[in-house]
Design a protein around this motif. Structure first.
Motif, PDB file in Angstrom:
ATOM      1  N   MET A 286       0.940  -1.388   0.185  1.00 17.85           N
ATOM      2  CA  MET A 286       0.004   0.029  -0.005  1.00 17.85           C
ATOM      3  C   MET A 286       0.889   1.228  -0.002  1.00 17.85           C
ATOM      4  O   MET A 286       0.771   2.245  -0.663  1.00 17.85           O
ATOM      5  CB  MET A 286      -0.789  -0.109   1.376  1.00 17.85           C
ATOM      6  N   ILE A 287       1.709   1.341   1.028  1.00 17.31           N
ATOM      7  CA  ILE A 287       2.683   2.244   1.029  1.00 17.31           C
ATOM      8  C   ILE A 287       3.543   2.579  -0.301  1.00 17.31           C
ATOM      9  O   ILE A 287       3.706   3.614  -0.565  1.00 17.31           O
ATOM     10  CB  ILE A 287       3.674   2.379   2.324  1.00 17.31           C
ATOM     11  N   PHE A 288       3.947   1.318  -0.599  1.00 21.98           N
ATOM     12  CA  PHE A 288       5.027   1.600  -1.740  1.00 21.98           C
ATOM     13  C   PHE A 288       4.233   2.217  -3.328  1.00 21.98           C
ATOM     14  O   PHE A 288       4.647   2.839  -3.901  1.00 21.98           O
ATOM     15  CB  PHE A 288       5.681   0.206  -2.047  1.00 21.98           C
ATOM     16  N   LYS A 289       3.182   1.616  -3.165  1.00 19.46           N
ATOM     17  CA  LYS A 289       2.324   2.035  -4.263  1.00 19.46           C
ATOM     18  C   LYS A 289       2.012   3.484  -4.430  1.00 19.46           C
ATOM     19  O   LYS A 289       2.258   3.933  -5.517  1.00 19.46           O
ATOM     20  CB  LYS A 289       0.832   1.258  -4.314  1.00 19.46           C
ATOM     21  N   CYS A 290       1.808   4.111  -3.411  1.00 13.22           N
ATOM     22  CA  CYS A 290       1.723   5.710  -3.689  1.00 13.22           C
ATOM     23  C   CYS A 290       2.817   6.398  -3.332  1.00 13.22           C
ATOM     24  O   CYS A 290       3.133   7.330  -3.983  1.00 13.22           O
ATOM     25  CB  CYS A 290       0.299   6.212  -2.684  1.00 13.22           C
ATOM     26  N   SER A 291       3.631   5.939  -2.350  1.00 10.52           N
ATOM     27  CA  SER A 291       4.640   6.965  -1.989  1.00 10.52           C
ATOM     28  C   SER A 291       6.039   6.459  -2.573  1.00 10.52           C
ATOM     29  O   SER A 291       6.908   7.247  -2.046  1.00 10.52           O
ATOM     30  CB  SER A 291       4.861   6.823  -0.393  1.00 10.52           C
ATOM     31  N   LYS A 292       6.005   5.416  -3.272  1.00  8.30           N
ATOM     32  CA  LYS A 292       7.346   4.850  -3.614  1.00  8.30           C
ATOM     33  C   LYS A 292       8.410   4.634  -2.530  1.00  8.30           C
ATOM     34  O   LYS A 292       9.554   4.689  -2.828  1.00  8.30           O
ATOM     35  CB  LYS A 292       7.843   5.865  -4.908  1.00  8.30           C
ATOM     36  N   VAL A 293       7.892   4.370  -1.557  1.00  9.34           N
ATOM     37  CA  VAL A 293       8.861   4.065  -0.178  1.00  9.34           C
ATOM     38  C   VAL A 293       8.880   2.642   0.367  1.00  9.34           C
ATOM     39  O   VAL A 293       7.610   2.240   0.591  1.00  9.34           O
ATOM     40  CB  VAL A 293       8.653   4.879   0.802  1.00  9.34           C
ATOM     41  N   VAL A 294       9.930   2.014   0.473  1.00  7.92           N
ATOM     42  CA  VAL A 294       9.683   0.810   1.025  1.00  7.92           C
ATOM     43  C   VAL A 294       9.952   0.946   2.593  1.00  7.92           C
ATOM     44  O   VAL A 294      10.724   1.574   3.186  1.00  7.92           O
ATOM     45  CB  VAL A 294      10.963  -0.313   0.609  1.00  7.92           C
ATOM     46  N   ASN A 295       8.642   0.752   3.486  1.00  6.57           N
ATOM     47  CA  ASN A 295       8.667   1.044   4.575  1.00  6.57           C
ATOM     48  C   ASN A 295       9.375   0.085   5.640  1.00  6.57           C
ATOM     49  O   ASN A 295       8.829  -0.961   6.107  1.00  6.57           O
ATOM     50  CB  ASN A 295       7.225   1.437   5.315  1.00  6.57           C
ATOM     51  N   PHE A 296      10.575   0.009   5.961  1.00  4.86           N
ATOM     52  CA  PHE A 296      11.390  -0.608   6.704  1.00  4.86           C
ATOM     53  C   PHE A 296      10.974  -0.571   8.294  1.00  4.86           C
ATOM     54  O   PHE A 296      11.488  -1.422   8.978  1.00  4.86           O
ATOM     55  CB  PHE A 296      12.852  -0.601   6.724  1.00  4.86           C
ATOM     56  N   SER A 297      10.038   0.406   8.601  1.00  6.43           N
ATOM     57  CA  SER A 297       9.754   0.432  10.082  1.00  6.43           C
ATOM     58  C   SER A 297       8.659  -0.234  10.130  1.00  6.43           C
ATOM     59  O   SER A 297       8.085  -0.251  11.462  1.00  6.43           O
ATOM     60  CB  SER A 297       9.542   1.987  10.301  1.00  6.43           C
ATOM     61  N   HIS A 298       8.017  -0.924   9.108  1.00  8.60           N
ATOM     62  CA  HIS A 298       6.681  -1.607   9.370  1.00  8.60           C
ATOM     63  C   HIS A 298       6.997  -2.570  10.442  1.00  8.60           C
ATOM     64  O   HIS A 298       5.988  -2.687  11.551  1.00  8.60           O
ATOM     65  CB  HIS A 298       6.461  -2.266   8.157  1.00  8.60           C
ATOM     66  N   GLY A 299       7.788  -3.322  10.444  1.00 11.17           N
ATOM     67  CA  GLY A 299       7.985  -4.470  11.433  1.00 11.17           C
ATOM     68  C   GLY A 299       8.111  -3.902  12.927  1.00 11.17           C
ATOM     69  O   GLY A 299       7.372  -4.447  13.924  1.00 11.17           O
ATOM     70  N   ASN A 300       9.055  -3.001  12.945  1.00 12.66           N
ATOM     71  CA  ASN A 300       9.184  -2.555  14.195  1.00 12.66           C
ATOM     72  C   ASN A 300       8.279  -1.742  14.930  1.00 12.66           C
ATOM     73  O   ASN A 300       8.102  -1.984  16.083  1.00 12.66           O
ATOM     74  CB  ASN A 300      10.584  -1.653  14.272  1.00 12.66           C
ATOM     75  N   VAL A 301       7.575  -1.070  14.038  1.00 11.71           N
ATOM     76  CA  VAL A 301       6.356  -0.170  14.574  1.00 11.71           C
ATOM     77  C   VAL A 301       5.421  -1.307  14.984  1.00 11.71           C
ATOM     78  O   VAL A 301       4.616  -1.089  16.150  1.00 11.71           O
ATOM     79  CB  VAL A 301       5.928   0.760  13.628  1.00 11.71           C
ATOM     80  N   ALA A 302       4.949  -2.228  14.074  1.00 11.26           N
ATOM     81  CA  ALA A 302       3.989  -3.249  14.584  1.00 11.26           C
ATOM     82  C   ALA A 302       4.600  -4.043  15.968  1.00 11.26           C
ATOM     83  O   ALA A 302       3.447  -4.522  16.889  1.00 11.26           O
ATOM     84  CB  ALA A 302       3.649  -4.285  13.434  1.00 11.26           C
ATOM     85  N   GLY A 303       5.852  -4.094  16.076  1.00 15.59           N
ATOM     86  CA  GLY A 303       6.324  -4.796  17.419  1.00 15.59           C
ATOM     87  C   GLY A 303       5.914  -4.020  18.350  1.00 15.59           C
ATOM     88  O   GLY A 303       5.520  -4.417  19.438  1.00 15.59           O
ATOM     89  N   PHE A 304       6.176  -2.717  18.112  1.00 17.99           N
ATOM     90  CA  PHE A 304       5.998  -1.738  19.203  1.00 17.99           C
ATOM     91  C   PHE A 304       4.587  -1.670  19.613  1.00 17.99           C
ATOM     92  O   PHE A 304       4.184  -1.610  20.923  1.00 17.99           O
ATOM     93  CB  PHE A 304       6.408  -0.338  18.747  1.00 17.99           C
ATOM     94  N   ALA A 305       3.570  -1.920  18.796  1.00 19.32           N
ATOM     95  CA  ALA A 305       2.291  -1.740  18.939  1.00 19.32           C
ATOM     96  C   ALA A 305       1.932  -2.969  19.727  1.00 19.32           C
ATOM     97  O   ALA A 305       1.161  -2.983  20.650  1.00 19.32           O
ATOM     98  CB  ALA A 305       1.369  -1.855  17.257  1.00 19.32           C
ATOM     99  N   ALA A 306       2.401  -4.026  19.326  1.00 16.08           N
ATOM    100  CA  ALA A 306       2.073  -5.372  20.214  1.00 16.08           C
ATOM    101  C   ALA A 306       2.409  -5.077  21.676  1.00 16.08           C
ATOM    102  O   ALA A 306       1.662  -5.637  22.480  1.00 16.08           O
ATOM    103  CB  ALA A 306       2.837  -6.720  19.445  1.00 16.08           C
ATOM    104  N   PHE A 307       3.604  -4.562  22.023  1.00 16.50           N
ATOM    105  CA  PHE A 307       3.985  -4.171  23.047  1.00 16.50           C
ATOM    106  C   PHE A 307       2.899  -3.291  23.897  1.00 16.50           C
ATOM    107  O   PHE A 307       2.708  -3.466  24.939  1.00 16.50           O
ATOM    108  CB  PHE A 307       5.443  -3.796  23.291  1.00 16.50           C
ATOM    109  N   LEU A 308       2.858  -2.345  23.013  1.00 18.99           N
ATOM    110  CA  LEU A 308       1.770  -1.328  23.738  1.00 18.99           C
ATOM    111  C   LEU A 308       0.519  -1.900  24.171  1.00 18.99           C
ATOM    112  O   LEU A 308      -0.232  -1.509  25.158  1.00 18.99           O
ATOM    113  CB  LEU A 308       1.233  -0.142  22.520  1.00 18.99           C
ATOM    114  N   ILE A 309      -0.068  -2.703  23.337  1.00 21.83           N
ATOM    115  CA  ILE A 309      -1.455  -3.591  23.688  1.00 21.83           C
ATOM    116  C   ILE A 309      -1.042  -4.576  25.001  1.00 21.83           C
ATOM    117  O   ILE A 309      -1.919  -4.172  26.067  1.00 21.83           O
ATOM    118  CB  ILE A 309      -1.591  -4.568  22.615  1.00 21.83           C
ATOM    119  N   TYR A 310       0.210  -4.965  25.087  1.00 18.49           N
ATOM    120  CA  TYR A 310       0.529  -5.893  26.165  1.00 18.49           C
ATOM    121  C   TYR A 310       0.484  -4.966  27.500  1.00 18.49           C
ATOM    122  O   TYR A 310       0.071  -5.113  28.351  1.00 18.49           O
ATOM    123  CB  TYR A 310       1.879  -6.642  25.881  1.00 18.49           C
ATOM    124  N   GLY A 311       1.113  -3.603  27.217  1.00 18.14           N
ATOM    125  CA  GLY A 311       1.407  -2.788  28.272  1.00 18.14           C
ATOM    126  C   GLY A 311      -0.024  -1.932  28.713  1.00 18.14           C
ATOM    127  O   GLY A 311      -0.177  -1.829  29.890  1.00 18.14           O
TER     128      GLY A 311
END
Ligand SMILES: Nc1ncnc2c1ncn2[C@@H]1O[C@H](COP(=O)(O)OP(=O)(O)O)[C@@H](O)[C@H]1O
Ligand SMILES: [Mg+2]
Lengths: 296, 328, 258
Positions: free
Chosen positions: A31-56
Motif C-alpha cells: 500500500m505504502i509503496f504503491k503511492c509513496s514509492k517508499v519501502v517502509n522498513f519501519s513496518h515490522g518494528n512499529v508493529a512490534g512496538f504496537a504489540a508491546f503497547l497492547i500488552y502494556g
C-alpha cells in the motif's frame, strides 16, 4: 504415498495460515509503496512496538484496560506514528526514493529502541481472546486459532479490496498509484490519499502482529522478524501489486513450511534468500505483473 | 529509475573549490599523523576500541562505495564482512596461517562473493536490490551457526596469531587495522580517477549513455559489487584481527543496518576522515552507551534521520538565508 | 565503390511500443564520407531510429548492418566497440565527473588496462590516463571548451553541455557518428562553430548522421537528407531536392519551426 499426503496436507494448511499473516504484513508494505514509492522498513518494528503497547495497556505495565480498549488505544497511537513517519518521509521522496527508504530504517530503529526502553528486553506473553477448540477434518487438525486467523485475514483483506475498488478514496488511491501527476491534475488530493495508505498499512501491521504473537511469545524482535517474511512476500508479489502481495504471502508461508519440514529447518532464512533472488529474476516485476521497457 | 538513483542526497556535497581541497588534504594528513601516534598517548582499552573503529570504518566504506559508484543501497553487507572475518579466523585457528596470507585471501573471497551475489541480482536496482541484500543479511547468522564445525558456531573463534612476532599484540591489532583502512582509502582515491572509475560513475547516473560508450550495465553492477564485497571482506578480516574474536553475533541483520547508518552519517564519503566518522559512530557510541544499550538504536535512528533531513533541508535553509541577506 | 561498402544500413526497420507503430519498415543507408541529415517533426521517430541503430532498442523487424557486417543482436556496448557512437538528445553527462573526465569516457573503449591499474599507481594506468586526458583535451579545444575542462557539468549553461556531449562522441575517432539534435540550445555563434567542427570531421571513413531542427545547419552541411514523419520516410535526397519537395513543405508549414 498416503504418508506423503498425511504430511503434506497439514503442512500446506498451516503454511496457508501463516501465509495469510505474511500477506497482511505485505499488503501494508505494498500500500505504502504503491503511492509513496517508499519501502517502509519501519513496518515490522512499529508493529512490534504496537504489540508491546497492547500488552502494556492491558497488563498493568502502563495501564490496566480491557483487551479491546487496549487495542483501540494502540491503534490510535499507531496512526499517530504513521502520521509522523509520513510527515518526515514524504518530502524526501522527491529527492530520491532510496533516501526516503533509508529514513524509514531510522524510524524503525527508533521504534525498536523505544520498545526496549519502555518494556525492556524480556519476553512477555500476549494472548489473543480466541475460541479454544480443535477439530479434525480429513486428518487435518484445525484449531480455533487457525479459523480466527483465516476469518480475520479474509475479512480484513476483503474490506481492503472493497474499499480500494468501490470507494472514492480507493479510486483515488488507484489513480495516484498509477500516475501521481495525472491524479494531481485531476484535482485529487495526494496528501489525504497517501495518509489513507499509511494509516491502513499501520492498522494491517497491528492486526498481523496481534495474530502472530499467540503462536510464539512477544520479544523485541518477534514481530520485526516476522515482518521480514512479509518483505519476501511483497517482493515475490512484485511490491506494487496488492493481489500479488496476497499470493506472495501464501506462497512464502507454504513454501517455507514445506522447506523446513522436507529439507532443513536450519536453513530457512537461506531458503528465503534463494526464493527472493529466484523470484526477482524470473519475475522482475512480481509473479502477477507484465514486463515493461525503459526509455532513453 | 536510474536518474533518481544518482541523487542519494549527494548534491552540494564535495563540490568545494580548490582551496577546500588543499585544506582537506592537510587535514587528512594531520589526522593520519594523529592516528599513528595515538597508541603512545591513550590507554589499552582505547587502543583496542580504535582498532575496531578502523575496521568498522572499512565496512562503512564498502557500503559508501556501492552508493557512490553504483547508486545502490545495501542492507546486507555483513554477508561479505562475515566472509572476510571467517576466512581470517578459520585460517588462523585451524591452519595457523597468519594475516599476511589470510587478508589477501579474504579480499579475494569477498570480491568473488560480491560477484556471485551481483550476478543473480544484476537486473535489480533501487529498493528491489536493497530488499534482496536484506535477505542476504538474514541468511548470514544462520549459515555461520550451522557450519559450526568450521566456524565454531555460536561461540565463535579467537584470532591470536601475531602478524609480526615479538611486537605487542595490542599494537599489532591497532596498526594492522589502520594500515588496511589507509590502503583502502588510497585505493579508492585512485579509483576515482581511473578509467574504470569514470565509466562506473557514468553508468550510475546514465546507464544508457554508458552502454553507448561501451560499458555494459551488467558489467558495471558486477564490478561495483565486487569492489564493495572485497572492501567489506577486508572490514571483516580486520574486525577479526583487531577485535580478536569472531562470532555470529557480530554479523546480525542489525550489524548490517548499522553499516548503512555509518555510511549515511559519513555522507557516503570515501575519504579517510569521512570513513573515520562512520567507523567512530559505529564503535564509540556503543562504547559510551554500554550501560544503557536500549539507547543505541534510538540514537542511531535519530542520527540517521538527522543526517538525511539535514541533507534535505540545509541547502534550502542556506538558500533562504542567502536570499534574506541579499534583500537586506 | 569503397564508400558504399562502409555504409551503415538498415532494411525494413519496424519498431512498436505496445501496439503503437513508431517506425514503419524503414530502409536507410548512411554512407561514409557524407553528412546525412535526418529531419522531421517532434515524435516522428528520429531518436527511436538512432536507438535501433545503436542497439538501445531492438526493432521487432528489420536488419541493421555496418560495413556489410550484421549488427543484429549485438548489445549497445558491442556496437560501440565497432566504432558506432552517438550523442544524446537529453544531455547524459555524469554530474559527478568534470567536463574533461566526462569526455575521457569517449575514449575509454580504446583502452584496456586491468583492475590493478585502477587502484595502484602503476605505470600503465598512469600512461593510459594521461593519454585519455590528452585526447579529451584535444576534443574540448576543438569545440572551444578548453576553459571549461575542469568544471562540473552543473556549473555550465545547457548549450555548453551539449557541446561537451558532442566532444565525448567525437573524441574516440568513431566510424559512425550519430548526433541527436546537436545544436539545440546553442546560440548563433556556437552553432556556427559547431557547423565548422562537423565540416572538419567529415572524412572518407566517417558515417555521420545529424538529427536537427535547425534547417540552416542541416541544409548547409548535409549531403543528403532523410525526412521522417510518423515513422515513415516522406522524402530523401540532396538538400535542394528536399527543400522543394511538396510533402516536406506541407509537413514543415504545418509545424511551427521554419
Ligand atoms: N521507450 C518508449 N516507450 C514508448 N514509446 C516510445 C518510447 N520511445 C519512443 N516512443 C514513442 O515513439 C515516438 C517517436 O519518438 P522519438 O523517436 O523520440 O521522436 P523524435 O526523436 O523524432 O522526436 C513518440 O511517439 C514516442 O512517444
Ligand atoms: Mg528525438
Amino acid at each position: 504415498m498416503s504418508g506423503l499426503l498425511q504430511d503434506l496436507f497439514p503442512l500446506v494448511w498451516s503454511g496457508m495460515i501463516t501465509g495469510c499473516l505474511y500477506a497482511l504484513g505485505a499488503l501494508g508494505l505494498v500500500m505504502i509503496f504503491k503511492c509513496s514509492k517508499v519501502v517502509n522498513f519501519s513496518h515490522g518494528n512499529v508493529a512490534g512496538f504496537a504489540a508491546f503497547l497492547i500488552y502494556g495497556f492491558s497488563s498493568g505495565v502502563l495501564l490496566e484496560l480491557s483487551w479491546g480498549a487496549a487495542v483501540l488505544l494502540t491503534i490510535l497511537a499507531v496512526i499517530a506514528i504513521a502520521f509522523l513517519t509520513y510527515a518526515i518521509v514524504s518530502p524526501l521522496v522527491f529527492e530520491s526514493d532510496l533516501t526516503a527508504t533509508i529514513a524509514t530504517l531510522g524510524i524503525g530503529l527508533i521504534a525498536q529502541g523505544a520498545t526496549l526502553l519502555i518494556f525492556g528486553a524480556d519476553i512477555v506473553s500476549l494472548d489473543l481472546p480466541v475460541p479454544r477448540f480443535s477439530t479434525a477434518v480429513l486428518g487435518l487438525r484445525i484449531t480455533g486459532y487457525d479459523l480466527t486467523v483465516l476469518a480475520v485475514a479474509v475479512v480484513t483483506i476483503g474490506a481492503l479490496f472493497f474499499v480500494i475498488d468501490f470507494t472514492k478514496l480507493g479510486i483515488a488511491f488507484r489513480a495516484i498509484s498509477e500516475n501521481p501527476f495525472a491524479a494531481e491534475v485531476c484535482g485529487l488530493n495526494l496528501r489525504s490519499v497517501h495518509l489513507f495508505a499509511w494509516i491502513v498499512a499501520a492498522i494491517l501491521g497491528v492486526v498481523g502482529a496481534l495474530l502472530i504473537v499467540p503462536t510464539t511469545f512477544l520479544s523485541v524482535t518477534t514481530v520485526a522478524a516476522f515482518m521480514l517474511q512479509a518483505f519476501a512476500a511483497a517482493v515475490i508479489g512484485g511490491f506494487a501489486s496488492l493481489p500479488g502481495a496476497l499470493v506472495g504471502g501464501i506462497l512464502v508461508g507454504v513454501l517455507m513450511n514445506l522447506f523446513t519440514f522436507y529439507v532443513s529447518p536450519e536453513y530457512s532464512s537461506t531458503f528465503l534468500l534463494g526464493l527472493i533472488l529466484l523470484a526477482l529474476n524470473i519475475f522482475p516485476n512480481g509473479i502477477l505483473a507484465r514486463v515493461e521497457g525503459f526509455r532513453v | 529509475m536510474s536518474d533518481q538513483n544518482a541523487t542519494l542526497g549527494l548534491s552540494s556535497v564535495d563540490r568545494s573549490g580548490l582551496r577546500g581541497m588543499v585544506s582537506a588534504r592537510v587535514g587528512t594528513w594531520l589526522l593520519i599523523a594523529i592516528a599513528l601516534c595515538l597508541p603512545m598517548v591513550v590507554g589499552g582499552s582505547w587502543v583496542f576500541a580504535l582498532g575496531v573503529c578502523f575496521a568498522n570504518a572499512i565496512g562503512v566504506l564498502s557500503v559508501s562505495v556501492l552508493v557512490r559508484y553504483g547508486g545502490e543501497v545495501s542492507i546486507g553487507h555483513t554477508f561479505f564482512s562475515a566472509v572476510g572475518a571467517y576466512t581470517v579466523a578459520i585460517l588462523d585457528t585451524r591452519y595457523g596461517i597468519p594475516l599476511w596470507f589470510s587478508v589477501p585471501l579474504a579480499l579475494a573471497f569477498g570480491v568473488v562473493a560480491g560477484i556471485l551475489f551481483a550476478w543473480p541480482s544484476r537486473r535489480l536496482s533501487g529498493i528491489y536490490l536493497a530488499v534482496s541484500t536484506l535477505a542476504l543479511a538474514l541468511a548470514v547468522p544462520e549459515i555461520i551457526n550451522n557450519a559450526d564445525s568450521l566456524t565454531g558456531g555460536y561461540e565463535g573463534l579467537y584470532v591470536s596469531k601475531p602478524l609480526v612476532p615479538g611486537v605487542k599484540m595490542s599494537l599489532q591489532r591497532y596498526y594492522a587495522a589502520l594500515a588496511v583502512l589507509l590502503a583502502v582509502t588510497y585505493g579508492l582515491s585512485r579509483l576515482r580517477h581511473s578509467r574504470q572509475g569514470l565509466t562506473l560513475l557514468l553508468a550510475k547516473s546514465h546507464p544508457a549513455a554508458a552502454d553507448a560508450f561501451g560499458t555494459r550495465r551488467v558489467w558495471a553492477r558486477i564490478a561495483v559489487m565486487g569492489i564493495s564485497g572485497g572492501i567489506a571482506a577486508l572490514c571483516g578480516a580486520m574486525l577479526a584481527f583487531a577485535g580478536s574474536t569472531v562470532s555470529p553475533s557480530g554479523f546480525t541483520f542489525w550489524a548490517a543496518i548499522f553499516l548503512l547508518v555509518g555510511s549515511v552519517v559519513s555522507v557516503y564519503g570515501l575519504t579517510f576522515p569521512r570513513a573515520l566518522i562512520g567507523g567512530a559512530f559505529l564503535t564509540l557510541i556503543p562504547q559510551f552507551l554500554s550501560a544503557s544499550g536500549a539507547w543505541i538504536p534510538v540514537l542511531y535512528g535519530v542520527a540517521l534521520l538527522g543526517v538525511i533531513l539535514a541533507g534535505h533541508y540545509l541547502p534550502q535553509l542556506t538558500q533562504a538565508m542567502g536570499r534574506r541577506k541579499g534583500g537586506a | 565503390m569503397d564508400v558504399l561498402t562502409n555504409a551503415l544500413t538498415g532494411q525494413g526497420i519496424s519498431l512498436s511500443f505496445g501496439g503503437i507503430k513508431v517506425l514503419k519498415g524503414l530502409d536507410v543507408s548512411f554512407r561514409a564520407g557524407e553528412i546525412t541529415g535526418l529531419i522531421g517533426p517532434n515524435g516522428a521517430g528520429k531518436t527511436s531510429l538512432f536507438n535501433c541503430l545503436t542497439g538501445a532498442y531492438s526493432p521487432q523487424e528489420g536488419q541493421i548492418a555496418f560495413a556489410g557486417q550484421s549488427l543484429d543482436g549485438l548489445s549497445p556496448a558491442a556496437r560501440a566497440s565497432k566504432g558506432i557512437v552517438r550523442s544524446f538528445q537529453h544531455v547524459a553527462l555524469s554530474p559527478d565527473l568534470t567536463v574533461l573526465e566526462n569526455v575521457m569516457i569517449g575514449v575509454a573503449r580504446n583502452h584496456d588496462t586491468g583492475w590493478l591499474n585502477a587502484f595502484l599507481p602503476l605505470p600503465r594506468g598512469c600512461a593510459e590516463r594521461a593519454e585519455m586526458e590528452r585526447a579529451a583535451m584535444g576534443a574540448l579545444a576543438d569545440l572551444g571548451l578548453a576553459d571549461a575542462a575542469h568544471s562540473l557539468p552543473d556549473a555550465l549553461p545547457p548549450g555548453m553541455l551539449r557541446l561537451v556531449e558532442i566532444a565525448r562522441a567525437i573524441v574516440g575517432k568513431p566510424d559512425v557518428l550519430l548526433l541527436d539534435e546537436p545544436a539545440a540550445g546553442l546560440n548563433n555563434s556556437e552553432t556556427r562553430d559547431l557547423m565548422q567542427t562537423l565540416q572538419k570531421l567529415r572524412s572518407g571513413g566517417l558515417v555521420m548522421v545529424v538529427v536537427e531542427h535547425d534547417m540552416d545547419l542541416v541544409m548547409s552541411i548535409c549531403d543528403r537528407i532523410y525526412v521522417l514523419n510518423f515513422g515513415e520516410f516522406v522524402a530523401c535526397g540532396a538538400p535542394d531536392e528536399v527543400r522543394r519537395d511538396p510533402d516536406v513543405i506541407r509537413i514543415y508549414l504545418g509545424s511551427d519551426d521554419d
